[in-house]
Motif scaffolding. Structure first.
Motif, PDB file in Angstrom:
ATOM      1  N   MET A  30       3.234 -10.495 -29.955  1.00 20.70           N
ATOM      2  CA  MET A  30       4.551 -10.364 -30.561  1.00 20.70           C
ATOM      3  C   MET A  30       5.408 -11.532 -30.090  1.00 20.70           C
ATOM      4  O   MET A  30       5.330 -11.945 -28.927  1.00 20.70           O
ATOM      5  CB  MET A  30       5.196  -9.042 -30.147  1.00 20.70           C
ATOM      6  CG  MET A  30       6.518  -8.803 -30.813  1.00 20.70           C
ATOM      7  SD  MET A  30       7.215  -7.137 -30.623  1.00 20.70           S
ATOM      8  CE  MET A  30       6.797  -6.656 -29.008  1.00 20.70           C
ATOM      9  N   ALA A  31       6.190 -12.072 -30.990  1.00 22.88           N
ATOM     10  CA  ALA A  31       7.087 -13.181 -30.669  1.00 22.88           C
ATOM     11  C   ALA A  31       8.518 -12.778 -30.980  1.00 22.88           C
ATOM     12  O   ALA A  31       8.764 -11.939 -31.846  1.00 22.88           O
ATOM     13  CB  ALA A  31       6.696 -14.415 -31.476  1.00 22.88           C
ATOM     14  N   LEU A  32       9.418 -13.371 -30.267  1.00 22.98           N
ATOM     15  CA  LEU A  32      10.840 -13.128 -30.471  1.00 22.98           C
ATOM     16  C   LEU A  32      11.431 -14.340 -31.183  1.00 22.98           C
ATOM     17  O   LEU A  32      11.281 -15.469 -30.724  1.00 22.98           O
ATOM     18  CB  LEU A  32      11.529 -12.921 -29.125  1.00 22.98           C
ATOM     19  CG  LEU A  32      12.979 -12.484 -29.141  1.00 22.98           C
ATOM     20  CD1 LEU A  32      13.125 -11.125 -29.811  1.00 22.98           C
ATOM     21  CD2 LEU A  32      13.504 -12.423 -27.715  1.00 22.98           C
ATOM     22  N   THR A  33      12.063 -14.115 -32.326  1.00 28.07           N
ATOM     23  CA  THR A  33      12.676 -15.211 -33.061  1.00 28.07           C
ATOM     24  C   THR A  33      14.014 -15.576 -32.422  1.00 28.07           C
ATOM     25  O   THR A  33      14.557 -14.815 -31.604  1.00 28.07           O
ATOM     26  CB  THR A  33      12.897 -14.839 -34.542  1.00 28.07           C
ATOM     27  OG1 THR A  33      13.817 -13.755 -34.604  1.00 28.07           O
ATOM     28  CG2 THR A  33      11.584 -14.471 -35.215  1.00 28.07           C
ATOM     29  N   ASP A  35      16.855 -15.455 -33.683  1.00 31.37           N
ATOM     30  CA  ASP A  35      17.904 -14.491 -34.015  1.00 31.37           C
ATOM     31  C   ASP A  35      17.601 -13.096 -33.459  1.00 31.37           C
ATOM     32  O   ASP A  35      18.255 -12.120 -33.837  1.00 31.37           O
ATOM     33  CB  ASP A  35      18.152 -14.458 -35.524  1.00 31.37           C
ATOM     34  CG  ASP A  35      16.933 -14.030 -36.322  1.00 31.37           C
ATOM     35  OD1 ASP A  35      15.856 -13.828 -35.724  1.00 31.37           O
ATOM     36  OD2 ASP A  35      17.068 -13.902 -37.552  1.00 31.37           O
ATOM     37  N   ARG A  37      14.784 -11.149 -33.627  1.00 31.81           N
ATOM     38  CA  ARG A  37      13.824 -10.248 -34.278  1.00 31.81           C
ATOM     39  C   ARG A  37      12.459 -10.350 -33.605  1.00 31.81           C
ATOM     40  O   ARG A  37      12.067 -11.402 -33.128  1.00 31.81           O
ATOM     41  CB  ARG A  37      13.685 -10.596 -35.769  1.00 31.81           C
ATOM     42  CG  ARG A  37      14.931 -10.309 -36.573  1.00 31.81           C
ATOM     43  CD  ARG A  37      14.769 -10.662 -38.040  1.00 31.81           C
ATOM     44  NE  ARG A  37      14.638 -12.114 -38.163  1.00 31.81           N
ATOM     45  CZ  ARG A  37      13.721 -12.731 -38.902  1.00 31.81           C
ATOM     46  NH1 ARG A  37      12.865 -12.036 -39.619  1.00 31.81           N
ATOM     47  NH2 ARG A  37      13.666 -14.037 -38.963  1.00 31.81           N
ATOM     48  N   HIS A  38      11.731  -9.240 -33.607  1.00 31.92           N
ATOM     49  CA  HIS A  38      10.377  -9.212 -33.075  1.00 31.92           C
ATOM     50  C   HIS A  38       9.391  -9.356 -34.236  1.00 31.92           C
ATOM     51  O   HIS A  38       9.465  -8.605 -35.206  1.00 31.92           O
ATOM     52  CB  HIS A  38      10.101  -7.894 -32.342  1.00 31.92           C
ATOM     53  CG  HIS A  38      10.924  -7.732 -31.106  1.00 31.92           C
ATOM     54  ND1 HIS A  38      10.516  -8.228 -29.893  1.00 31.92           N
ATOM     55  CD2 HIS A  38      12.126  -7.141 -30.900  1.00 31.92           C
ATOM     56  CE1 HIS A  38      11.434  -7.944 -28.981  1.00 31.92           C
ATOM     57  NE2 HIS A  38      12.434  -7.290 -29.568  1.00 31.92           N
ATOM     58  N   ILE A  39       8.481 -10.303 -34.119  1.00 30.69           N
ATOM     59  CA  ILE A  39       7.465 -10.530 -35.141  1.00 30.69           C
ATOM     60  C   ILE A  39       6.101 -10.254 -34.515  1.00 30.69           C
ATOM     61  O   ILE A  39       5.710 -10.905 -33.546  1.00 30.69           O
ATOM     62  CB  ILE A  39       7.485 -11.991 -35.653  1.00 30.69           C
ATOM     63  CG1 ILE A  39       8.878 -12.392 -36.129  1.00 30.69           C
ATOM     64  CG2 ILE A  39       6.415 -12.202 -36.712  1.00 30.69           C
ATOM     65  CD1 ILE A  39       9.331 -11.711 -37.387  1.00 30.69           C
ATOM     66  N   LYS A  40       5.396  -9.268 -35.077  1.00 27.67           N
ATOM     67  CA  LYS A  40       4.044  -8.973 -34.603  1.00 27.67           C
ATOM     68  C   LYS A  40       3.048  -9.807 -35.396  1.00 27.67           C
ATOM     69  O   LYS A  40       3.228 -10.021 -36.592  1.00 27.67           O
ATOM     70  CB  LYS A  40       3.720  -7.492 -34.778  1.00 27.67           C
ATOM     71  CG  LYS A  40       4.512  -6.603 -33.852  1.00 27.67           C
ATOM     72  CD  LYS A  40       4.099  -5.153 -34.016  1.00 27.67           C
ATOM     73  CE  LYS A  40       4.906  -4.275 -33.074  1.00 27.67           C
ATOM     74  NZ  LYS A  40       4.524  -2.868 -33.193  1.00 27.67           N
ATOM     75  N   TYR A  41       2.007 -10.271 -34.732  1.00 30.38           N
ATOM     76  CA  TYR A  41       0.980 -11.051 -35.419  1.00 30.38           C
ATOM     77  C   TYR A  41      -0.401 -10.620 -34.930  1.00 30.38           C
ATOM     78  O   TYR A  41      -0.544  -9.969 -33.905  1.00 30.38           O
ATOM     79  CB  TYR A  41       1.193 -12.552 -35.216  1.00 30.38           C
ATOM     80  CG  TYR A  41       1.276 -12.978 -33.771  1.00 30.38           C
ATOM     81  CD1 TYR A  41       0.123 -13.295 -33.059  1.00 30.38           C
ATOM     82  CD2 TYR A  41       2.496 -13.062 -33.116  1.00 30.38           C
ATOM     83  CE1 TYR A  41       0.196 -13.673 -31.730  1.00 30.38           C
ATOM     84  CE2 TYR A  41       2.578 -13.440 -31.797  1.00 30.38           C
ATOM     85  CZ  TYR A  41       1.430 -13.758 -31.101  1.00 30.38           C
ATOM     86  OH  TYR A  41       1.498 -14.128 -29.788  1.00 30.38           O
TER      87      TYR A  41
END
Length: 140
Positions: A30-33, A35, A37-41
């Motif tokens: 998971m990465a934090l943008t 702004d 937001r959490h983005i799972k990949y």
């Protein structure tokens, strides 16, 4: 000092390519943008390190381990599910594990599976291989 998992992973990809199989890296996290937001990949918890297909279109998932690494319950269950659906789930400690499974078309996951969702350690794995007469390795 042993070979690093990253190096084993690359060697497995090269060996698979020689046999007409494309295996790609599957990073999970998971990465934090900027702004917030959490983005799972990735394919999700327990998914294998390498995913791809054979030249005949069969799905392949390979979990790469170094040294005495042990599968987590989630990894074992994911590989089991790949096999149940007709794919080829592989546990690889070196590129030879990938090569043998791709040539025979047989998964080696059962060698690690105690049947209760828990995983055998490396020492038990080799004991079990001796018990079954090196069935998977006798082709070579």
């Amino acid at each position: 000092m042993g070979v690093r998992e990253t190096n084993i992973l690359k060697l497995c990809q090269l060996e698979a390519a020689k046999l007409g199989c494309l295996l790609m890296r599957n990073n999970v996290g998971m990465a934090l943008t900027k702004d917030g937001r959490h983005i799972k990949y990735g394919l999700g918890v327990g998914s294998p390190d390498l995913v791809g297909w054979t030249n005949m279109g069969r799905f392949v998932g390979a979990e790469i381990k170094e040294g005495r690494g042990v599968l987590s319950k989630e990894q074992l269950n994911f590989l089991r599910r790949i096999n149940e659906c007709g794919g080829l789930g592989i546990v690889a400690y070196d590129q030879e594990d990938v090569k043998k499974c791709l040539i025979t078309g047989e998964s080696n996951v059962s060698l690690f599976d105690k049947g209760d969702g828990k995983c055998l350690n490396t020492t038990t794995r080799f004991s079990r291989l001796r018990m079954i007469g090196w069935r998977l390795y006798s082709v070579f």
